[in-house]
Design a protein around this motif. Structure first.
Motif, PDB file in Angstrom:
ATOM      1  N   GLN A  84       0.812  -1.206   0.000  1.00 53.94           N
ATOM      2  CA  GLN A  84       0.000   0.000   0.000  1.00 53.94           C
ATOM      3  C   GLN A  84       0.850   1.262   0.000  1.00 53.94           C
ATOM      4  OE1 GLN A  84      -3.171   0.608  -0.336  1.00 53.94           O
ATOM      5  NE2 GLN A  84      -3.162   2.794   0.228  1.00 53.94           N
ATOM      6  N   LEU A 134      -2.914   0.804  -7.604  1.00 56.61           N
ATOM      7  CA  LEU A 134      -4.152   1.092  -8.327  1.00 56.61           C
ATOM      8  C   LEU A 134      -3.957   0.960  -9.837  1.00 56.61           C
ATOM      9  CD1 LEU A 134      -5.445   4.164  -6.292  1.00 56.61           C
ATOM     10  CD2 LEU A 134      -6.498   1.896  -6.395  1.00 56.61           C
ATOM     11  N   LYS A 152      -3.718  -2.752 -10.744  1.00 60.12           N
ATOM     12  CA  LYS A 152      -5.056  -3.348 -10.690  1.00 60.12           C
ATOM     13  C   LYS A 152      -5.871  -2.965 -11.922  1.00 60.12           C
ATOM     14  CE  LYS A 152      -7.230  -3.637  -6.695  1.00 60.12           C
ATOM     15  NZ  LYS A 152      -7.768  -3.283  -5.349  1.00 60.12           N
ATOM     16  N   LYS A 153      -5.722  -1.736 -12.367  1.00 57.20           N
ATOM     17  CA  LYS A 153      -6.439  -1.302 -13.572  1.00 57.20           C
ATOM     18  C   LYS A 153      -5.913  -2.026 -14.801  1.00 57.20           C
ATOM     19  CE  LYS A 153      -7.768   2.742 -16.296  1.00 57.20           C
ATOM     20  NZ  LYS A 153      -9.073   2.127 -16.584  1.00 57.20           N
ATOM     21  N   ARG A 169      -7.303  -5.520 -14.776  1.00 57.42           N
ATOM     22  CA  ARG A 169      -8.731  -5.505 -15.105  1.00 57.42           C
ATOM     23  C   ARG A 169      -8.961  -5.197 -16.584  1.00 57.42           C
ATOM     24  NH1 ARG A 169      -9.889  -2.280 -11.466  1.00 57.42           N
ATOM     25  NH2 ARG A 169      -9.902  -0.323 -12.633  1.00 57.42           N
ATOM     26  N   ASP A 182      -9.893  10.702  -4.815  1.00 57.06           N
ATOM     27  CA  ASP A 182     -10.752   9.531  -4.663  1.00 57.06           C
ATOM     28  C   ASP A 182      -9.895   8.287  -4.462  1.00 57.06           C
ATOM     29  OD1 ASP A 182     -13.698   8.353  -5.270  1.00 57.06           O
ATOM     30  OD2 ASP A 182     -12.180   7.057  -6.176  1.00 57.06           O
ATOM     31  N   GLY A 183     -10.285   7.447  -3.498  1.00 60.59           N
ATOM     32  CA  GLY A 183      -9.448   6.318  -3.109  1.00 60.59           C
ATOM     33  C   GLY A 183      -9.363   5.200  -4.107  1.00 60.59           C
ATOM     34  N   GLU A 184     -10.234   5.180  -5.112  1.00 59.97           N
ATOM     35  CA  GLU A 184     -10.208   4.112  -6.118  1.00 59.97           C
ATOM     36  C   GLU A 184      -9.759   4.604  -7.482  1.00 59.97           C
ATOM     37  OE1 GLU A 184     -10.698   0.894  -5.663  1.00 59.97           O
ATOM     38  OE2 GLU A 184     -10.989   1.201  -3.520  1.00 59.97           O
ATOM     39  N   THR A 185     -10.196   5.804  -7.868  1.00 59.50           N
ATOM     40  CA  THR A 185      -9.943   6.296  -9.224  1.00 59.50           C
ATOM     41  C   THR A 185      -8.895   7.393  -9.296  1.00 59.50           C
ATOM     42  OG1 THR A 185     -11.656   8.004  -9.057  1.00 59.50           O
ATOM     43  CG2 THR A 185     -12.350   5.782  -9.797  1.00 59.50           C
ATOM     44  N   LYS A 198     -17.468   6.825   1.733  1.00 55.28           N
ATOM     45  CA  LYS A 198     -16.479   6.884   0.658  1.00 55.28           C
ATOM     46  C   LYS A 198     -15.075   6.874   1.259  1.00 55.28           C
ATOM     47  CE  LYS A 198     -19.422   7.634  -2.820  1.00 55.28           C
ATOM     48  NZ  LYS A 198     -19.545   6.752  -3.998  1.00 55.28           N
ATOM     49  N   THR A 199     -14.103   6.470   0.468  1.00 60.08           N
ATOM     50  CA  THR A 199     -12.712   6.536   0.900  1.00 60.08           C
ATOM     51  C   THR A 199     -11.943   7.513   0.021  1.00 60.08           C
ATOM     52  OG1 THR A 199     -12.010   4.694  -0.516  1.00 60.08           O
ATOM     53  CG2 THR A 199     -12.720   4.153   1.733  1.00 60.08           C
ATOM     54  N   VAL A 253      -5.291   6.046   3.828  1.00 63.32           N
ATOM     55  CA  VAL A 253      -6.677   5.995   3.379  1.00 63.32           C
ATOM     56  C   VAL A 253      -7.528   6.700   4.416  1.00 63.32           C
ATOM     57  CG1 VAL A 253      -8.625   4.489   2.818  1.00 63.32           C
ATOM     58  CG2 VAL A 253      -6.310   3.849   2.098  1.00 63.32           C
TER      59      VAL A 253
END
Length: 290
Positions: A149, A156, A159-160, A163, A250-253, A264-265, A284
């Motif tokens: 992390q 991230l 992971k993208k 995916r 934004d924690g994901e994007t 939300k994170t 986070v």
């Protein structure tokens, strides 16, 4: 067990009768292992029958003038730490083994996710990361791959990539491992002088103060602008610290946000220089349910 240097020998090991049809975890590293890496190896061993640790200082993720030549290396020490932590194989190839002569193919994740944070000051870095990780996935063919992390943006992006390209591998992101005083473990920490090392804890302390302020109940406690101010003010209190960036996204994007909403994170990320040493850290952030 010995250190494997070639793809041919690694392939022979992977297809040996004792190793076929067994779950396989991969921990990609650039070496000079520390407890953060060892925690990834232990997590991989807990989840899989076999664990491959790659040790490869990847030249394509270093820009001219960065610390590729001086990046710390000690493969014998790395081997011992990896094996003690549960690795079954240490794969330590030369650059010419990974990048074949005349190689000109790269894998690049496009969009804002690679342009912000470290991507803003190191525009070629993540292209090198995704290319080498893709190569390692093709060579090792792991069921799961383990990342820390601390390199949140990198995790991230990988992971993208997985995916987007339908890669048959599960990406596992493990928590940051810290020194007793809170400094995130990093191979680059050895570059710090005594006073720089003392002041470097301001990264984690600033992030912690932001988390505390977020849940303080103040009228502006969820404001990204205010939370960034909290972090910056703490870091600026150290005279040797030079801020590269302080961002909350934004924690994901990694998209821009103005407030942290309940449920939300967000990712609070910092990069700070002490002399020639650039350190990163993150936290986070989420609103506590009361």
């Amino acid at each position: 067990m010995s250190i494997i240097k070639t793809i041919e020998n690694l392939e022979a090991w992977l297809t040996d009768a004792d190793h076929r049809n067994r779950t396989l975890g991969l921990v990609p590293t650039m070496g000079y292992l520390h407890e953060g890496h060892c925690s990834l190896i232990r997590a991989a061993k807990a989840d899989n029958d076999l664990v491959v640790v790659s040790v490869f200082v990847n030249p394509t993720q270093f820009a001219p003038g960065e610390d590729f030549e001086s990046y710390p290396r000690n493969i014998e020490r790395d081997y011992e730490l990896a094996v003690d932590s549960g690795a079954d194989i240490v794969f330590n190839p030369e650059a010419g083994e990974i990048y074949v002569q005349g190689a000109s193919t790269a894998v690049e994740v496009s969009g804002e996710i690679t342009k912000k944070l470290c991507g803003a000051s190191r525009p070629t870095h993540f292209k090198g990361v995704t290319t080498v990780v893709n190569i390692l996935f093709n060579i090792v063919r792991p069921d799961k791959a383990y990342f820390g992390q601390k390199d949140a943006q990198q995790a991230l992006i990988i992971k993208k990539m997985v995916r987007d390209l339908h890669m048959p591998v599960e990406v596992i992101v493990c928590p940051i491992v810290r020194e007793k005083d809170g400094l995130a473990m990093s191979s680059r920490n050895i570059y710090l002088g005594p006073e720089e090392r003392k002041q470097a804890v301001c990264l984690n302390c600033g992030l912690q103060k932001a988390l505390e302020y977020l849940n303080s109940g103040s009228d502006d406690s969820r404001s990204v602008r205010k939370l960034i101010e909290v972090i910056e003010n703490h870091i600026k209190g150290q005279d040797l610290a030079i801020i590269d960036y302080v961002r909350i996204l934004d924690g994901e994007t990694l998209e821009e946000i103005t407030d942290i909403e309940p449920g939300k994170t967000a990712l609070a990320a910092v990069a700070v220089k002490f002399g020639k040493t650039r350190l990163i850290d993150n936290r986070v952030l989420s609103v506590e349910v009361r």
